[in-house]
Design an enzyme around this catalytic site. Structure first.
Site, short mmCIF file in Angstrom:
data_model
loop_
_atom_site.label_atom_id
_atom_site.label_comp_id
_atom_site.label_asym_id
_atom_site.label_seq_id
_atom_site.Cartn_x
_atom_site.Cartn_y
_atom_site.Cartn_z
N HIS A 1 0.87 -1.17 0.00
CA HIS A 1 0.00 0.00 0.00
C HIS A 1 0.91 1.23 0.00
CE1 HIS A 1 -3.52 2.44 0.61
NE2 HIS A 1 -2.98 2.99 1.68
N HIS B 1 -3.50 9.12 1.51
CA HIS B 1 -3.49 7.92 0.67
C HIS B 1 -4.86 7.65 0.08
CE1 HIS B 1 -5.10 5.18 4.03
NE2 HIS B 1 -4.99 6.38 4.58
N CYS C 1 -3.58 2.92 -5.25
CA CYS C 1 -2.91 3.80 -4.28
C CYS C 1 -1.50 4.18 -4.71
CB CYS C 1 -2.89 3.14 -2.90
SG CYS C 1 -2.07 1.53 -2.88
#
Length: 148
Positions: A28, A40, A106
């Site tokens: 991530h 994010h 992301c």
């Protein structure tokens, strides 16, 4: 705040740094915005193909997983000015945006904030691997049909 960097040495994140959070199958990505916070893109569980831009504590996003500063494309692109990174990140907060695992995830979001270029090396790696496996499979089928 201490983060273990790419060479295994402790380092402190700077505003605008990309933070990579290791997960089981994927990573991530977020952008460090100071004072222990990151911005994010997260997948919206209630809306398919939608994501939400959030500002959370770095340690909250990390949970029990490892994380590191990883300005992964510094070799390829110039970083945008810090003020512009922060302006773009803050203006995206709370917005519901398109989320697509392959084209807008992301990592695309974070690299676009830092460099102005949405790019996901982990997606490219998976696609190249799939292409290589597919090519080998076709070659083996060809050999079996025409050679043996």
């Amino acid at each position: 705040m201490m983060i273990i960097g790419l060479q295994g040495r402790p380092e402190s994140p700077n505003v605008g740094d990309l933070i990579e959070f290791s997960r089981v199958i994927y990573s991530h990505w977020a952008v460090y915005v100071g004072d222990g916070y990151v911005i994010h893109l997260t997948k919206n569980k209630n809306k398919p193909n939608k994501g939400e831009v959030k500002r959370d504590r770095l340690l909250y996003v990390a949970g029990c997983f490892r994380y590191k500063v990883n300005n992964i494309l510094d070799y390829k692109y110039e970083r945008k000015e810090i003020e512009l990174i922060l302006q773009d990140a803050n203006s995206a907060l709370g917005k519901n945006v398109t989320y697509n695992l392959v084209t807008h995830n992301c990592e695309h979001f974070a690299t676009n904030l830092r460099y102005g270029k949405p790019e996901s090396l982990q997606v490219k790696k998976v696609l190249y691997s799939a292409l290589a496996i597919g090519s080998v499979t076709l070659l083996l089928i060809y050999l079996k049909i025409f050679i043996f």
